[in-house]
Design a protein around this motif. Structure first.
Motif, PDB file in Angstrom:
ATOM      1  N   GLY A  81       2.522  36.830  -7.391  1.00  0.00           N
ATOM      2  CA  GLY A  81       3.888  36.992  -7.849  1.00  0.00           C
ATOM      3  C   GLY A  81       4.902  36.208  -7.045  1.00  0.00           C
ATOM      4  N   GLY A  82       4.477  35.653  -5.937  1.00  0.00           N
ATOM      5  CA  GLY A  82       5.367  34.890  -5.090  1.00  0.00           C
ATOM      6  C   GLY A  82       5.559  33.468  -5.569  1.00  0.00           C
ATOM      7  N   SER A  83       6.297  32.708  -4.771  1.00  0.00           N
ATOM      8  CA  SER A  83       6.639  31.335  -5.131  1.00  0.00           C
ATOM      9  C   SER A  83       6.413  30.393  -3.963  1.00  0.00           C
ATOM     10  CB  SER A  83       8.106  31.238  -5.566  1.00  0.00           C
ATOM     11  OG  SER A  83       8.371  32.021  -6.707  1.00  0.00           O
ATOM     12  N   LEU A  84       6.116  29.160  -4.301  1.00  0.00           N
ATOM     13  CA  LEU A  84       6.024  28.073  -3.344  1.00  0.00           C
ATOM     14  C   LEU A  84       6.574  26.814  -3.985  1.00  0.00           C
ATOM     15  CD1 LEU A  84       2.435  28.431  -1.804  1.00  0.00           C
ATOM     16  CD2 LEU A  84       4.602  28.783  -0.599  1.00  0.00           C
ATOM     17  N   ARG A  85       7.072  25.922  -3.158  1.00  0.00           N
ATOM     18  CA  ARG A  85       7.464  24.607  -3.634  1.00  0.00           C
ATOM     19  C   ARG A  85       6.720  23.548  -2.847  1.00  0.00           C
ATOM     20  NH1 ARG A  85      13.308  21.477  -3.634  1.00  0.00           N
ATOM     21  NH2 ARG A  85      12.803  21.368  -1.398  1.00  0.00           N
ATOM     22  N   LEU A  86       5.939  22.766  -3.556  1.00  0.00           N
ATOM     23  CA  LEU A  86       5.212  21.671  -2.953  1.00  0.00           C
ATOM     24  C   LEU A  86       6.035  20.396  -3.026  1.00  0.00           C
ATOM     25  CD1 LEU A  86       1.623  22.225  -4.423  1.00  0.00           C
ATOM     26  CD2 LEU A  86       2.697  23.290  -2.420  1.00  0.00           C
ATOM     27  N   LYS A 104      -0.502  33.382  -9.198  1.00  0.00           N
ATOM     28  CA  LYS A 104      -1.653  34.237  -9.423  1.00  0.00           C
ATOM     29  C   LYS A 104      -2.788  33.811  -8.502  1.00  0.00           C
ATOM     30  CE  LYS A 104      -0.499  34.296 -14.369  1.00  0.00           C
ATOM     31  NZ  LYS A 104      -0.994  33.992 -15.730  1.00  0.00           N
ATOM     32  N   SER A 105      -3.747  34.695  -8.355  1.00  0.00           N
ATOM     33  CA  SER A 105      -4.897  34.367  -7.526  1.00  0.00           C
ATOM     34  C   SER A 105      -5.643  33.147  -8.065  1.00  0.00           C
ATOM     35  CB  SER A 105      -5.848  35.558  -7.420  1.00  0.00           C
ATOM     36  OG  SER A 105      -6.322  35.955  -8.697  1.00  0.00           O
ATOM     37  N   ASP A 106      -5.619  32.960  -9.375  1.00  0.00           N
ATOM     38  CA  ASP A 106      -6.289  31.813  -9.981  1.00  0.00           C
ATOM     39  C   ASP A 106      -5.609  30.490  -9.649  1.00  0.00           C
ATOM     40  OD1 ASP A 106      -7.341  33.401 -13.131  1.00  0.00           O
ATOM     41  OD2 ASP A 106      -8.192  33.444 -11.115  1.00  0.00           O
ATOM     42  N   GLN A 141       0.842  -1.182   0.000  1.00  0.00           N
ATOM     43  CA  GLN A 141       0.000   0.000   0.000  1.00  0.00           C
ATOM     44  C   GLN A 141       0.884   1.242   0.000  1.00  0.00           C
ATOM     45  OE1 GLN A 141      -2.953   0.098   3.060  1.00  0.00           O
ATOM     46  NE2 GLN A 141      -3.727   2.117   2.468  1.00  0.00           N
ATOM     47  N   VAL A 142       0.511   2.213  -0.804  1.00  0.00           N
ATOM     48  CA  VAL A 142       1.275   3.437  -0.959  1.00  0.00           C
ATOM     49  C   VAL A 142       0.557   4.578  -0.261  1.00  0.00           C
ATOM     50  CG1 VAL A 142       2.160   5.133  -2.601  1.00  0.00           C
ATOM     51  CG2 VAL A 142       2.301   2.689  -3.121  1.00  0.00           C
ATOM     52  N   GLN A 143       1.319   5.390   0.439  1.00  0.00           N
ATOM     53  CA  GLN A 143       0.786   6.580   1.070  1.00  0.00           C
ATOM     54  C   GLN A 143       1.537   7.800   0.554  1.00  0.00           C
ATOM     55  OE1 GLN A 143       1.004   6.669   5.354  1.00  0.00           O
ATOM     56  NE2 GLN A 143      -0.531   8.287   5.513  1.00  0.00           N
ATOM     57  N   LEU A 144       0.794   8.838   0.213  1.00  0.00           N
ATOM     58  CA  LEU A 144       1.360  10.079  -0.288  1.00  0.00           C
ATOM     59  C   LEU A 144       1.050  11.200   0.681  1.00  0.00           C
ATOM     60  CD1 LEU A 144       0.236   9.824  -4.031  1.00  0.00           C
ATOM     61  CD2 LEU A 144       2.416   9.109  -3.038  1.00  0.00           C
ATOM     62  N   VAL A 145       2.057  11.980   1.014  1.00  0.00           N
ATOM     63  CA  VAL A 145       1.893  13.090   1.941  1.00  0.00           C
ATOM     64  C   VAL A 145       2.434  14.353   1.302  1.00  0.00           C
ATOM     65  CG1 VAL A 145       2.411  14.013   4.214  1.00  0.00           C
ATOM     66  CG2 VAL A 145       2.077  11.557   3.919  1.00  0.00           C
ATOM     67  N   GLU A 146       1.545  15.311   1.056  1.00  0.00           N
ATOM     68  CA  GLU A 146       1.945  16.588   0.480  1.00  0.00           C
ATOM     69  C   GLU A 146       2.328  17.565   1.580  1.00  0.00           C
ATOM     70  OE1 GLU A 146      -1.658  15.323  -2.193  1.00  0.00           O
ATOM     71  OE2 GLU A 146      -1.125  15.244  -0.074  1.00  0.00           O
ATOM     72  N   SER A 147       3.188  18.487   1.224  1.00  0.00           N
ATOM     73  CA  SER A 147       3.565  19.556   2.128  1.00  0.00           C
ATOM     74  C   SER A 147       4.022  20.756   1.305  1.00  0.00           C
ATOM     75  CB  SER A 147       4.670  19.118   3.092  1.00  0.00           C
ATOM     76  OG  SER A 147       5.845  18.760   2.389  1.00  0.00           O
ATOM     77  N   GLY A 148       4.122  21.889   1.950  1.00  0.00           N
ATOM     78  CA  GLY A 148       4.635  23.085   1.303  1.00  0.00           C
ATOM     79  C   GLY A 148       3.593  24.113   0.931  1.00  0.00           C
ATOM     80  N   GLY A 149       2.336  23.782   1.097  1.00  0.00           N
ATOM     81  CA  GLY A 149       1.297  24.749   0.793  1.00  0.00           C
ATOM     82  C   GLY A 149       1.255  25.858   1.827  1.00  0.00           C
ATOM     83  N   GLY A 150       0.494  26.883   1.510  1.00  0.00           N
ATOM     84  CA  GLY A 150       0.370  27.999   2.417  1.00  0.00           C
ATOM     85  C   GLY A 150      -0.171  29.221   1.726  1.00  0.00           C
ATOM     86  N   LEU A 151      -0.021  30.345   2.389  1.00  0.00           N
ATOM     87  CA  LEU A 151      -0.474  31.632   1.879  1.00  0.00           C
ATOM     88  C   LEU A 151       0.692  32.382   1.268  1.00  0.00           C
ATOM     89  CD1 LEU A 151      -2.665  33.862   1.654  1.00  0.00           C
ATOM     90  CD2 LEU A 151      -1.958  34.610   3.937  1.00  0.00           C
ATOM     91  N   GLN A 208      -3.292  22.975   0.796  1.00  0.00           N
ATOM     92  CA  GLN A 208      -3.942  24.207   0.369  1.00  0.00           C
ATOM     93  C   GLN A 208      -2.917  25.242  -0.050  1.00  0.00           C
ATOM     94  OE1 GLN A 208      -7.448  25.097   0.260  1.00  0.00           O
ATOM     95  NE2 GLN A 208      -6.546  26.810  -0.894  1.00  0.00           N
ATOM     96  N   VAL A 209      -3.127  25.802  -1.222  1.00  0.00           N
ATOM     97  CA  VAL A 209      -2.348  26.935  -1.700  1.00  0.00           C
ATOM     98  C   VAL A 209      -3.290  28.113  -1.877  1.00  0.00           C
ATOM     99  CG1 VAL A 209      -0.982  27.885  -3.596  1.00  0.00           C
ATOM    100  CG2 VAL A 209      -0.596  25.534  -2.829  1.00  0.00           C
ATOM    101  N   THR A 210      -3.002  29.195  -1.193  1.00  0.00           N
ATOM    102  CA  THR A 210      -3.819  30.393  -1.285  1.00  0.00           C
ATOM    103  C   THR A 210      -2.951  31.554  -1.738  1.00  0.00           C
ATOM    104  OG1 THR A 210      -5.268  29.621   0.497  1.00  0.00           O
ATOM    105  CG2 THR A 210      -5.355  31.957  -0.071  1.00  0.00           C
ATOM    106  N   VAL A 211      -3.332  32.151  -2.845  1.00  0.00           N
ATOM    107  CA  VAL A 211      -2.601  33.287  -3.400  1.00  0.00           C
ATOM    108  C   VAL A 211      -3.477  34.516  -3.227  1.00  0.00           C
ATOM    109  CG1 VAL A 211      -1.405  34.240  -5.380  1.00  0.00           C
ATOM    110  CG2 VAL A 211      -1.510  31.760  -5.061  1.00  0.00           C
ATOM    111  N   SER A 212      -3.058  35.402  -2.365  1.00  0.00           N
ATOM    112  CA  SER A 212      -3.869  36.569  -2.044  1.00  0.00           C
ATOM    113  C   SER A 212      -2.983  37.679  -1.509  1.00  0.00           C
ATOM    114  CB  SER A 212      -4.941  36.213  -1.010  1.00  0.00           C
ATOM    115  OG  SER A 212      -5.685  37.358  -0.632  1.00  0.00           O
ATOM    116  N   SER A 213      -3.350  38.900  -1.836  1.00  0.00           N
ATOM    117  CA  SER A 213      -2.652  40.054  -1.310  1.00  0.00           C
ATOM    118  C   SER A 213      -3.238  40.512   0.015  1.00  0.00           C
ATOM    119  CB  SER A 213      -2.690  41.202  -2.320  1.00  0.00           C
ATOM    120  OG  SER A 213      -4.025  41.577  -2.615  1.00  0.00           O
TER     121      SER A 213
END
Length: 117
Positions: A15-20, A86-88, A1-11, A112-117
């Motif tokens: 124009g900013g950057s994130l790495r998931l 972008k906000s989209d 059985q495989v389990q996947l765990v995401e991390s790196g999301g945030g606000l 969750q990734v939230t792009v907002s000013s």
């Protein structure tokens, strides 16, 4: 059985950057494709990017030139570098593994990734 765990999301601001990151545990067949999906409120789930066994990549038109998918085979970890956000881009991002044979899909819990000013 495989389990996947995401991390790196945030606000992040536009124009900013994130790495998931997506860490896979368990036994994974060598015959698989990894990818990232996202789903924003009121929108259909979208395949953002995928990476094949040969390292070939595919991107949704909406993220092409801004996002980069990569993987570390030794660590069994998938990454999504997101630039010029972008906000989209606001959405829940899901890591996936598609086992080619026998055919089976695994999904992470999402981040969750939230792009907002």
């Amino acid at each position: 059985q495989v389990q996947l765990v995401e991390s790196g999301g945030g606000l992040v601001q536009p124009g900013g950057s994130l790495r998931l990151s997506c860490a896979a545990s368990g036994s994974v067949s060598s015959f698989y494709v990894m990818g990232w999906y996202r789903q924003a409120p009121g929108k259909a789930r979208e395949l953002v990017a995928s990476i094949g066994l040969d390292g070939s990549t595919n991107y949704a038109d909406s993220v092409k030139g801004r996002f980069t998918i990569s993987r570390d085979n030794a660590k069994n970890t998938l990454y999504l570098q997101m630039n010029s956000l972008k906000s989209d881009d606001t959405a829940i991002y899901y890591c996936t593994i598609h086992i080619i044979f026998p055919s089976h899909d695994y999904w992470g819990q999402g981040t969750q990734v939230t792009v907002s000013s």
